[in-house]
Enzyme design. Structure first.
Site, short mmCIF file in Angstrom:
data_model
loop_
_atom_site.label_atom_id
_atom_site.label_comp_id
_atom_site.label_asym_id
_atom_site.label_seq_id
_atom_site.Cartn_x
_atom_site.Cartn_y
_atom_site.Cartn_z
CB SER A 15 -0.93 0.00 1.21
OG SER A 15 -0.19 -0.06 2.41
CG HIS A 72 -3.65 -0.83 -2.15
ND1 HIS A 72 -4.09 0.47 -2.13
CD2 HIS A 72 -3.46 -1.17 -0.85
CE1 HIS A 72 -4.15 0.91 -0.88
NE2 HIS A 72 -3.77 -0.08 -0.09
CE LYS A 115 -7.19 0.10 0.44
NZ LYS A 115 -7.41 1.25 1.32
C1 LIG Z 1 -3.29 -3.68 2.09
C2 LIG Z 1 -4.50 -3.22 2.84
N1 LIG Z 1 -5.29 -4.13 3.44
C3 LIG Z 1 -6.39 -3.77 4.11
C4 LIG Z 1 -6.76 -2.45 4.22
C5 LIG Z 1 -7.98 -2.09 5.01
O1 LIG Z 1 -9.01 -1.75 4.15
P1 LIG Z 1 -10.30 -0.97 4.65
O2 LIG Z 1 -10.10 0.46 4.32
O3 LIG Z 1 -11.41 -1.57 3.87
O4 LIG Z 1 -10.45 -1.20 6.11
C6 LIG Z 1 -5.99 -1.47 3.61
C7 LIG Z 1 -6.40 -0.05 3.71
O5 LIG Z 1 -5.67 0.86 3.66
C8 LIG Z 1 -4.83 -1.85 2.91
O6 LIG Z 1 -4.04 -0.94 2.34
#
Ligand SMILES: Cc1ncc(COP(=O)(O)O)c(C=O)c1O
Length: 422
Positions: A212, A240, A270
């Site tokens: 991310s 992502h 996203k």
């Molecule tokens: C790699 C990754 N996993 C999980 C999440 C969590 O997602 P959510 O915004 O749906 O809680 C994020 C959010 O930034 C992320 O970057």
């Protein structure tokens, strides 16, 4: 886009800014649990210096443009990769679901929070990824907590890439089993770590598909090969990667021409223009996690309007196939042009393009100057990245126009030079 006065020199802004409490709390002194946090004033210091980059209210969000502090800005700091948040079909689906079900189901999926929309969304995700089954959580964060804590029970092991998202670390912390980390994307180290796990212990390797912060892509073919050799399951968090990788946006495995991993975690927050998360894989696993994943049972269901928005976005990925290649082409162009300007972009291979800065203060000053010149980005400092490795995270949207990107590059060049970053 509004032009503004240049930001004062970083040294002026940073004068008197103590970075000692970047980690938050200090020593505990006695029984008062508030006492140990009472010295935390870095946020106030940063606000006073005009360098505070967080919790910035976005007054209007139109996708590629937004209004911040009453001024129109170019949005290079969202995860709206496919530009679907304001799509008429997404808006209509959310509005209809809101009218039909109200804003909340006021309860968990288990008891009174499931609607036909949740079930349709689960079927759609499974079909989209080509796996047997999927379950929907209220956020992607909770999907990781739920999947990992349910699977990695006492006597089981999670082996995680060191660079994974905080929600994977938190899932592991919540799990009763044990964990080990391997160096980021380092397959030899993964093998070594796996060899040291008790031979017959159940285990799972966990990685992000797309990192991310760096925008780098995990070496999935090699990871799958190691896991196959070591008879180890693999979970890939494709938060992502959905919408940004693979010809049709199906994520990291499709990018490499591979079958899906054992389990995929994803988010709707996203590319899918909503809020919520999912775990996808074999039905026996989704059935288990659905009944034993505490974040599935003990928190309120994803609101139906959010489920409807995600469902509409999933349909649009296929109905408007230009979006995925467009955001990929924008990512390629921006990586090439930012690199040509002299920026250090880490190992980005996606529309997430970090600009390495280093010092926290310099990252905040760069962020502020860009914002003053009408460019909205994200300053990423510890704990999102290691201390002293602060970066400016830029990210791109399929609906950005070439003119918007030309303009951004001009501003990046000017301000990058002024701050000594290029
Ligand atoms: C790699 C990754 N996993 C999980 C999440 C969590 O997602 P959510 O915004 O749906 O809680 C994020 C959010 O930034 C992320 O970057």
């Amino acid at each position: 886009m509004t032009q503004a006065k240049p930001t004062p020199a970083i040294s002026d802004l940073a004068a008197g800014l103590s970075l000692d409490d970047l980690d938050g709390a200090g020593e505990s002194k006695g029984r008062d649990i508030f006492q140990r946090i009472s010295n935390f004033d870095l946020a106030d210091q940063a606000r006073a210096a005009g360098l505070y980059p967080f919790f910035k209210p976005i007054e209007v969000n139109e996708g590629t443009e937004a209004v911040v502090d009453g001024k129109r800005v170019l949005m290079l700091g969202s995860n709206n990769y496919l530009g679907l948040t304001r799509h008429p079909e997404v808006m209509r689906a959310a509005q209809e679901a809101l009218a039909k079900h109200g804003p909340s189901m006021t309860g968990s999926r288990l008891l009174n929070g499931t609607t036909p929309l949740h079930e349709e969304l689960e079927e759609r995700i499974a079909g989209f990824l080509g796996v047997e089954s999927a379950i929907v959580f209220s956020t992607g964060y909770l999907a990781n907590l739920g999947a990992i804590s349910a699977l990695v029970d006492r006597g089981c092991w999670a082996i995680i890439d060191k660079g994974v998202h905080a929600s994977i670390y938190d899932g592991v912390a919540m799990a009763a089993g044990q964990s080990r980390r391997f160096r980021h994307d380092d397959m030899a180290h993964l093998e070594e770590v796996l060899r040291r796990i008790p031979d017959q212990a159940p285990r799972i390797v966990i990685t992000d598909g797309v990192h991310s912060m760096t925008g780098g892509v995990a070496p999935l073919p090699e990871l799958m090969e190691v896991c196959r050799r070591q008879e180890t399951r693999l979970l890939v968090d494709d938060a992502h990667a959905i919408g940004t990788l693979g010809e049709t946006g199906r994520g990291t495995a499709s990018h490499f021409g591979l079958e899906p991993p054992d389990l995929t975690i994803g988010t709707f927050s996203k590319s899918l223009a909503s809020v919520g998360g999912f775990m996808a894989g074999p039905r026996d696993v989704t059935e288990y996690v659905k009944h034993f994943g505490r974040p599935m049972i003990f928190t309120a269901a994803l609101p139906p309007a959010s489920a409807a928005a995600a469902l509409a976005a999933l349909k649009l990925i296929d109905e408007e196939p230009w979006r995925v290649p467009r955001v990929q082409a924008i990512g390629e162009r921006m990586r090439r042009d930012l690199q040509a300007l002299g920026f250090d972009l880490s190992d980005s291979q996606t529309p997430i393009i970090p600009i390495q800065v280093g010092s926290e203060v310099q990252a905040a000053a760069f962020w502020k100057d860009l914002l003053d010149h009408g460019i909205y980005t994200n300053a990423s400092i510890t704990p999102a990245v290691p201390r002293g490795q602060a970066l400016l995270r830029t990210s791109y949207i399929a609906t950005h126009t070439d003119e918007q990107l030309d303009h951004a590059l001009e501003i990046f060049a000017e301000i990058g030079h002024r701050h000594g970053i290029i």
